[in-house]
Design an enzyme around this catalytic site. Structure first.
Site, PDB file in Angstrom:
ATOM      1  N   LYS A  77      29.321  37.642 -55.826  1.00 60.34           N
ATOM      2  CA  LYS A  77      29.428  38.588 -56.925  1.00 60.34           C
ATOM      3  C   LYS A  77      29.257  39.995 -56.364  1.00 60.34           C
ATOM      4  O   LYS A  77      28.388  40.230 -55.521  1.00 60.34           O
ATOM      5  CB  LYS A  77      28.361  38.281 -57.975  1.00 60.34           C
ATOM      6  CG  LYS A  77      28.430  39.144 -59.222  1.00 60.34           C
ATOM      7  CD  LYS A  77      27.377  38.684 -60.234  1.00 60.34           C
ATOM      8  CE  LYS A  77      27.368  39.553 -61.471  1.00 60.34           C
ATOM      9  NZ  LYS A  77      26.370  39.091 -62.466  1.00 60.34           N
ATOM     10  N   SER A 151      28.134  39.323 -67.055  1.00 59.08           N
ATOM     11  CA  SER A 151      28.717  40.161 -66.024  1.00 59.08           C
ATOM     12  C   SER A 151      29.290  39.396 -64.831  1.00 59.08           C
ATOM     13  O   SER A 151      29.917  40.019 -63.963  1.00 59.08           O
ATOM     14  CB  SER A 151      27.667  41.156 -65.521  1.00 59.08           C
ATOM     15  OG  SER A 151      26.621  40.496 -64.846  1.00 59.08           O
ATOM     16  N   SER A 175      24.391  36.672 -68.092  1.00 60.51           N
ATOM     17  CA  SER A 175      25.558  37.009 -67.273  1.00 60.51           C
ATOM     18  C   SER A 175      26.209  35.835 -66.564  1.00 60.51           C
ATOM     19  O   SER A 175      27.330  35.964 -66.075  1.00 60.51           O
ATOM     20  CB  SER A 175      25.181  38.073 -66.235  1.00 60.51           C
ATOM     21  OG  SER A 175      24.942  39.306 -66.874  1.00 60.51           O
TER      22      SER A 175
END
Length: 479
Positions: A77, A151, A175
């Site tokens: 990520k 996210s 997220s």
């Protein structure tokens, strides 16, 4: 026609160990899919094909080991540093220089034998569930006019579209679970402190933890084992905040066996009800109804449980704003280049007094005690994961205060698991049908919140639901 990405992560790992395929063949297959499909989806912000090929060749020269992710493609990520690769954090406010050292989470995945194919997209500093950034838009593979949530948006899209067999995201308020639910995946947020490379003392309130995004429950257990013990052998966990598991066995075993009869609470209300008008879409209700029906068929008891009525929204907003205030202290940041939401959070965070922050932390602690007490008689508590179907692109808008309110209305049940430190899993129990006002075929998830350290129970219940609902057979177009 069969292709390698049709295999689950666990099956792919078995194939590599048996010699039915090689790490290089698997890596090349996924890189080819990224090259072909990702321009439309926007899951990756950086693809490190040369480095991935070199690592695959290196692993291919070694004898496959029992390390839990040996030879499996993965990605980082774009909030976590990997040496030599830019960390852009979804922002134009930083120059994006190559990182000089690996984040502990990156080290853990490497130690587990994974092969990073690059960096997956995230909204600016992971502060939003939007998937629209200054670098481009990440699209939901089930409907490219819709967002995948965030996210960990790029990681979820990559797994759902078959660009990765599995991925690890970070979850500070939902997220992992939000994009998993919006893209038809299993998403697991472990207990606070469960993952040694994301110690529970990090960040204000210890909200964020790393967790798996997978297509099956067994794969989620496999990735959690890799995060907890990357070399396949239990290691010292000097930063862990949970009691060590003695004699309970791997998480994968619980996810594969799927055994046990449990008492499940069905939650009424959300902690955001006094802050926003939480309107639950019929698709979300149908997914919960499906889960309740199957739980009953399996033999679990399902009982109602009421949401504790303690102040929550204001305290959580202060905690989130305080996190934003830290952004202003990043060396070299250009605050004028921030997106409206993050600029608003930074401004509000910098205006907070220490008394306001301490009062908010005390308020969240009181809420956590009440929540754990209310949930204590249940092995798990069931909620929708999201109140609405996957949102259309552009839905959050440009007004930062309205953006924040819409995020809270979209996922009103996720952040309380981060605040309390409880484990939580989202499971793709539903799909919108013909005649639904938002269209047919959109994934809908349900969430199970467990007791402290109760990941094995969540995985076991998830496996039981998966056997009957067979969500691992659902795939988006282009599969």
């Amino acid at each position: 026609m069969f292709e390698l990405h049709h295999l689950s992560a666990q099956e792919l790992w078995d194939w590599i160990r048996r010699g039915d395929t090689t790490a290089r063949e698997v890596t090349d297959h996924y890189l080819a899919r990224i090259e072909r499909l990702d321009p439309e989806l926007g899951a990756f912000v950086t693809v490190t094909a040369e480095a991935a090929g070199a690592r695959a060749d290196h692993l291919g020269d070694l004898v496959p080991t029992s390390r839990p992710l040996w030879g499996l493609p993965s990605a980082d990520k774009d909030l976590t540093d990997r040496r030599g690769v830019p960390t852009r954090s979804g922002t134009l406010a930083l120059p994006g220089y190559p990182a000089t050292a690996d984040h502990p989470l990156v080290t853990a995945l490497d130690d587990a034998g994974a092969i990073s194919l690059g960096k997956t997209a995230t909204p600016e500093f992971g502060m939003s569930s939007s998937s629209e950034t200054r670098f481009g838009t990440t699209r939901n593979p089930y409907d490219t006019a819709r967002a995948p949530g965030g996210s960990s948006s790029g990681a979820a899209v990559a797994v759902a579209a078959g660009l990765l067999p599995a991925a690890v995201g970070s979850d500070g308020g939902g997220s992992v679970r939000i994009p998993a639910a919006a893209t038809g995946l299993v998403g697991l947020k472990p207990s606070r402190g469960r993952v040694p490379s994301m110690p529970g003392r990090a960040g204000l309130g210890g909200l964020a933890v790393a967790g798996p995004l997978t297509r099956t429950v067994a794969d989620a257990g496999m990735l959690l084992d890799a995060l907890v013990a990357p070399t396949g052998v239990p290691e010292r966990q000097p930063y862990a905040l949970v009691t060590p598991d003695v004699g309970q066995g791997p998480f994968t075993a619980a996810a594969v066996r799927g055994e046990g009869r449990f008492v499940v609470g069905l939650l009424e209300g959300s902690p955001w009800d006094d802050f926003v008008d939480v309107v639950v879409d019929p698709g979300a209700r149908e997914a919960v109804d499906t889960a309740v029906r199957v739980l009953g068929e399996v033999g679990h008891g399902v009982e109602d449980v009421a949401m504790p009525r303690l102040p929550y929204a204001e305290s959580f907003q202060v905690a989130w704003e305080s996190s934003g205030a830290g952004i202003a202290r990043i060396p070299g940041i250009d605050l004028s280049a921030l997106t409206p939401l993050v600029a608003w959070l930074v401004e509000r965070g910098r205006s907070l007094t220490s008394t306001q922050v301490l009062d908010a932390m005390a308020g969240l602690d009181a809420f956590s005690v009440a929540l754990i007490r209310a949930f204590d008689r249940f092995d798990a508590v069931l909620t929708p994961t999201l109140a609405m179907t996957p949102r259309p692109l552009g839905w959050y808008g440009d007004d930062p205060e309205e953006d924040f309110r819409r995020q809270c209305a979209y996922s009103p049940w996720t952040s309380m698991a981060n605040v309390s430190g409880l484990p939580a899993i989202t499971l793709p129990a539903g799909v919108t049908g013909e005649g639904h006002r938002d269209g047919a075929g959109l994934p809908m998830g349900v969430q199970l919140i467990g007791r402290p350290g109760g990941e094995r129970v969540l995985l076991a219940i998830g496996a039981q639901l998966e056997r009957r609902l067979r969500w691992q057979r659902r795939h988006p177009a282009g599969w």
